[in-house]
Design an enzyme around this catalytic site. Sequence first.
Site, short mmCIF file in Angstrom:
data_model
loop_
_atom_site.label_atom_id
_atom_site.label_comp_id
_atom_site.label_asym_id
_atom_site.label_seq_id
_atom_site.Cartn_x
_atom_site.Cartn_y
_atom_site.Cartn_z
N GLU A 440 5.52 -20.51 13.68
CA GLU A 440 6.34 -20.92 14.81
C GLU A 440 5.65 -20.54 16.12
O GLU A 440 5.40 -19.37 16.39
CB GLU A 440 7.71 -20.22 14.73
CG GLU A 440 8.57 -20.40 15.96
CD GLU A 440 9.88 -19.58 15.86
OE1 GLU A 440 10.12 -18.93 14.85
OE2 GLU A 440 10.64 -19.63 16.84
N ASP A 513 10.07 -16.50 13.51
CA ASP A 513 10.67 -15.27 14.02
C ASP A 513 11.95 -14.93 13.27
O ASP A 513 12.62 -15.81 12.73
CB ASP A 513 11.01 -15.43 15.51
CG ASP A 513 9.75 -15.49 16.35
OD1 ASP A 513 8.69 -15.05 15.86
OD2 ASP A 513 9.83 -15.98 17.49
N ASP A 515 14.87 -14.52 14.17
CA ASP A 515 16.06 -14.74 15.01
C ASP A 515 16.65 -16.12 14.68
O ASP A 515 16.18 -16.80 13.78
CB ASP A 515 15.70 -14.64 16.51
CG ASP A 515 14.60 -15.62 16.89
OD1 ASP A 515 14.31 -16.54 16.08
OD2 ASP A 515 14.03 -15.49 17.98
N ASP A 517 16.59 -18.97 16.22
CA ASP A 517 15.66 -20.08 16.38
C ASP A 517 14.71 -20.18 15.20
O ASP A 517 14.44 -21.25 14.67
CB ASP A 517 14.83 -19.88 17.65
CG ASP A 517 15.28 -20.81 18.75
OD1 ASP A 517 16.31 -21.49 18.54
OD2 ASP A 517 14.60 -20.85 19.80
#
Length: 655
Positions: A440, A513, A515, A517
């Site tokens: 990412e 990541d 998180d 997203d």
Amino acid sequence: MEKEYNAQDIRVLEGLDAVRLRPGMYIGTTGVKGLHHILWEIVDNAVDEVANGFGDAIAVTVHADGSASVLDNGRGIPVDIHPTLNVSGVEVVFTQLHAGGKFDNESYKHSGGLHGVGSSVTNALSDWLTVEVYKNGTTYRMEFETREVDGQIKGGVPKYRLFDTGQPSPQKSGTYVRFKPDGRIFETVNFSLDVISRRLKELAFLNKGMRIILTDEHVRMGIGFLKREYFYEGGLIDFVKYLNETKTAAFPEPIFITGERDNISLEAALQYTDAYTENVFSYVNNIPTTEGGTHETGFKIALTKVLNDFARRTGVLREKDQNLLGDDFREGLTCVLSVKMQNVQFEGQTKTKLGNPEVKESVSAVISSRLTEFFEAPDNKIILDTVIKKAVLAAKVREAARKEKEITRAKNSIDSFNLVGKLSACSGKKPERNELFIVEGDSAGGTAKQARNRSFQAILPLRGKPLNAEKKRIDQVLANEEIRTIISALGSGIGEDFNVDNLNYHKVIILSDADQDGAHIRAILLTFFFRYMKDLINEGHVYIGLPPLYRITKKDFDEYVYDDAALEEAKARAGRGAVIQRYKGLGEMSAEQLWTTTMNPEGRTLVNVSIEDAAEAEKLVSILMGDAIDLRKAYIIENANFNKEDNFKAAQAGR
Ligand code: 1YM
């Protein structure tokens, strides 16, 4: 009432010894799957009894002591003495590998094929097992245990013979079995409520009118027992509606077909939606046939033939027109097909493909005649028109996509040039060894590029979010730059052209990541693989890389931690004064840290993505990536482990 041994018993014990000696031969594995397998053995007998018209309810309970129990309200396992074996029916069922003679399930038309090895296997692999049979107004009981006999550990040894306790039976009739899996056999003895509830729900869908109650007696957070009840009056119709909950149906009620031919009975429910994918789920004797087989082929042949015939009859196809393809008639189709039969032969890599050749013809004949009847009814004319119109549109798009694919193919050499800037290929030429990290963001991609071992690790940074394949047609998916890059890098094609033999990297590792997203990007990528490269997942090539969430340092203490539970534990070990660093994203790590924690095969944690339960995976993908926002929110809130990709039944690997 100590048991006396005679010649027959010795033979029996030898049978159960074999099960303990080679459990894998009987239950596949001694991991989580095997653990649940011994529960399914008991559940299957209860389901068989109820599905054959004796009783209507089953209760499964996971007890706080690690045991599980199953109760049905069928006839009760026979308590009378077996004519040749000279022991009670109950004892035969729980000590003989294949209960035969008088008790050979003759009164059952069809019974579970895969789990057919029976209750004795569960007994052999349990610490202890108790049976109660309710019959004739009384309660009969028998207990078995694993214990040392002459210095050797024996499984499933009767503690005493079946006896009439004299206690009034708590229900008119039925069987109750409770057992505790043997920790010496299984790698884990913790039943998964998730696995159990999913299977019980599926069984309730497949057997209309069967009430299945699940209780978990582990008290959680003081709330008390968890209880779920599965009961579907509509059976397969309800199953299809449930699968389509997140989609827009083309007509409100699924089409339902039932029939019998050559001793094969069949039920199917089908409904079209606005989705572009095909979802046909098939079962034989309640066992999912993930790899399809002759019943599915028979169904597909009949559906295509009947609908092509109608398309000609109604003038949609003219004489000079070619027939529409099966794929065209299955775009947006959700179908559950359930077949019940005897002498099932399973084939295929995972033995989940029905092999019996005669089934194709029988299923196809039943489906053809019933479906023709259905579409001939004037009331159903609107449905027929909708279905045919959809297929004609699908054929047009297919033609457009074919052209697009040709362009993609032609552009492949050009694409490889485009890729140069993006993909940092590895130098090694062995796909079995090579790994592709899909990372990412450009900045994390840059770090990964520095960190990697270039002899076998390639890096593909993703700039933006790739396209959500769930919401697009294949032609739009193929037009997306990020997706094209991935297809091109993998080299194995997509859709029906997918060929795993051409795969350039045997490990495809998604690195995003920790998180929201990152989770979204992972879900998008998994959805794309699920929809267009299912075998990439099926054959175990897709992984999720787990970067650490924290680093804890102190004098003489330096550890990376991957989840919050481990953080607490590490904090306790490090003691006072430890410094905790939280990594918000991959970008915050140095190349060296990324290598040690996430990329180095020696120390990293990879999660291997697998789809064991195709119907449930399909449902999850459509919930997570589809349009029904309320359902999605509810799902994410209910399943906090979303970020761990538990949805795909991820299994720990590597490390
Ligand atoms: C909680 C588990 O095992 N129920 C159950 C099992 C049997 C019967 C009824 C049964 C079958 C038959 C006749 C028959 C079984 N019996 C046998 C065997 N629940 C659970 N309920 N009467 C009762 O098949 O003819 C095997 S399973 F072999 F003894 F007949």
